[in-house]
Design a protein around this motif. Structure first.
Motif, short mmCIF file in Angstrom:
data_model
loop_
_atom_site.label_atom_id
_atom_site.label_comp_id
_atom_site.label_asym_id
_atom_site.label_seq_id
_atom_site.Cartn_x
_atom_site.Cartn_y
_atom_site.Cartn_z
N LYS A 76 17.52 54.71 14.75
CA LYS A 76 17.60 53.38 14.18
C LYS A 76 18.67 52.58 14.94
N ALA A 77 18.33 51.37 15.33
CA ALA A 77 19.28 50.53 16.08
C ALA A 77 20.37 50.02 15.14
N PRO A 78 21.65 50.26 15.46
CA PRO A 78 22.75 49.78 14.62
C PRO A 78 22.73 48.25 14.47
N ASP A 79 23.06 47.82 13.28
CA ASP A 79 23.08 46.37 13.02
C ASP A 79 24.36 45.75 13.57
N THR A 177 20.03 48.69 28.71
CA THR A 177 18.99 47.91 28.04
C THR A 177 18.16 48.79 27.11
N LEU A 178 17.93 48.28 25.91
CA LEU A 178 17.13 49.01 24.94
C LEU A 178 15.97 48.15 24.48
N VAL A 179 14.81 48.77 24.37
CA VAL A 179 13.66 48.11 23.74
C VAL A 179 13.62 48.63 22.31
N ILE A 180 13.74 47.73 21.36
CA ILE A 180 13.82 48.11 19.95
C ILE A 180 12.60 47.55 19.21
N ASN A 181 11.81 48.43 18.66
CA ASN A 181 10.58 48.03 17.98
C ASN A 181 10.75 48.13 16.47
N LYS A 182 10.85 46.98 15.82
CA LYS A 182 11.02 46.92 14.37
C LYS A 182 12.17 47.80 13.88
N GLY A 183 13.29 47.68 14.54
CA GLY A 183 14.51 48.38 14.13
C GLY A 183 14.69 49.76 14.70
N GLU A 184 13.72 50.26 15.46
CA GLU A 184 13.80 51.62 16.01
C GLU A 184 13.81 51.59 17.53
N VAL A 185 14.70 52.38 18.13
CA VAL A 185 14.80 52.42 19.59
C VAL A 185 13.54 53.04 20.19
N SER A 186 12.88 52.27 21.07
CA SER A 186 11.63 52.71 21.68
C SER A 186 11.84 53.18 23.12
N ASP A 187 12.64 52.45 23.90
CA ASP A 187 12.92 52.82 25.28
C ASP A 187 14.36 52.47 25.63
N ILE A 188 14.94 53.23 26.57
CA ILE A 188 16.32 53.02 26.99
C ILE A 188 16.39 53.02 28.51
N TYR A 189 17.13 52.06 29.06
CA TYR A 189 17.30 51.95 30.51
C TYR A 189 18.78 51.83 30.83
N ILE A 190 19.26 52.66 31.77
CA ILE A 190 20.64 52.54 32.27
C ILE A 190 20.55 52.24 33.76
N GLY A 191 21.13 51.11 34.16
CA GLY A 191 20.99 50.67 35.55
C GLY A 191 19.78 49.76 35.69
N ALA A 192 19.62 49.19 36.87
CA ALA A 192 18.50 48.27 37.10
C ALA A 192 18.24 48.13 38.59
N ALA A 193 16.97 47.89 38.89
CA ALA A 193 16.58 47.57 40.27
C ALA A 193 16.55 46.05 40.41
N ASP A 194 15.64 45.52 41.22
CA ASP A 194 15.54 44.06 41.36
C ASP A 194 14.81 43.47 40.16
N ALA A 195 14.86 42.14 40.06
CA ALA A 195 14.31 41.44 38.90
C ALA A 195 12.81 41.66 38.73
N ASP A 196 12.04 41.68 39.83
CA ASP A 196 10.60 41.88 39.73
C ASP A 196 10.27 43.26 39.16
N THR A 197 10.96 44.27 39.64
CA THR A 197 10.74 45.63 39.15
C THR A 197 11.08 45.74 37.68
N GLN A 198 12.21 45.16 37.30
CA GLN A 198 12.64 45.24 35.90
C GLN A 198 11.71 44.45 34.97
N TYR A 199 11.20 43.32 35.46
CA TYR A 199 10.26 42.55 34.66
C TYR A 199 9.05 43.40 34.29
N LYS A 200 8.49 44.10 35.28
CA LYS A 200 7.32 44.95 35.03
C LYS A 200 7.64 46.10 34.09
#
Length: 210
Positions: A76-79, A177-200
């Protein structure tokens, strides 16, 4: 005989005096022993109370540590509540029916800055199910405002000058970066590539939540 009586009386008085003196000494010794015993018991009680306080403090600190954990998928994502650059205030609890893309970043972090256009692109997709929140990590308000103004970003960017929000989302690196779906953590990303890659990457993760 009469001469002996005074001598006997004197000897008796001396003996009585000695007994009284010994009794006084004994009383003093007993008093000292009692006082010392009381002092030892008092010190032991004080140490025991201090030890109990230390144990309780340690247990309390342990409980606090347990409340804050490195998040995993399914948690559960902390409030939290964050003030945004645009002057609005946003709380995670208000987004329980949304897909939230939550990002932690800083202006001095190259990968953070490089992926920012991906968030702007996602914002312009006008996905009604998505809310983007990029929380700055412990930089002053002026630095954040200047960065946002220079780049013209329109997605939600918030301040965390004292690091209080970041405390609930511990990580060993940013961008985080976290993708949170209705209060629950769905995906987690640490670090990043270029903007196009991250957008996809983020776009695919968001679509999986629908």
């Amino acid at each position: 005989m009469r001469k002996l009586i005074p001598i006997v009386l004197i000897l008796m008085l001396v003996l009585v005096g000695c007994d009284s003196s010994k009794q006084t000494e004994n009383n003093n010794v007993n008093t000292e022993i009692t006082e010392n015993t009381d002092s030892v018991e008092s010190a032991e009680n004080t140490e025991a109370a201090e030890d109990t306080d230390d144990i309780e403090a340690t247990e309390s600190a342990s409980e606090e540590t347990q409340k804050v954990k490195v998040l995993e998928k399914g948690d559960k994502a902390p409030d939290f509540t964050v003030k945004l650059v645009n002057g609005e205030v946003l709380s995670m609890s208000d987004l329980s029916d949304k897909i939230v893309l939550l990002n932690f970043w800083a202006t001095w972090c190259g990968p953070c800055v490089n992926e920012m256009p991906a968030f702007e692109r996602l914002k312009k997709d006008n996905d009604k199910d998505l809310e983007i929140i990029c929380v700055n990590c412990m930089e002053d308000k002026g630095t954040v405002d200047k960065f946002v103004k220079e780049n013209g970003y329109t997605f939600n960017i918030g301040y965390d000058e004292d690091g209080s929000i970041e405390t609930y989302y511990p990580t060993n690196g940013i961008p985080y970066t976290l993708v949170i779906n209705k209060g629950e953590v769905s995906d987690i990303y640490i670090g990043a590539a270029d903007a196009d890659t991250q957008y996809k990457e983020y776009k695919n993760a968001i679509e999986k939540c629908k």
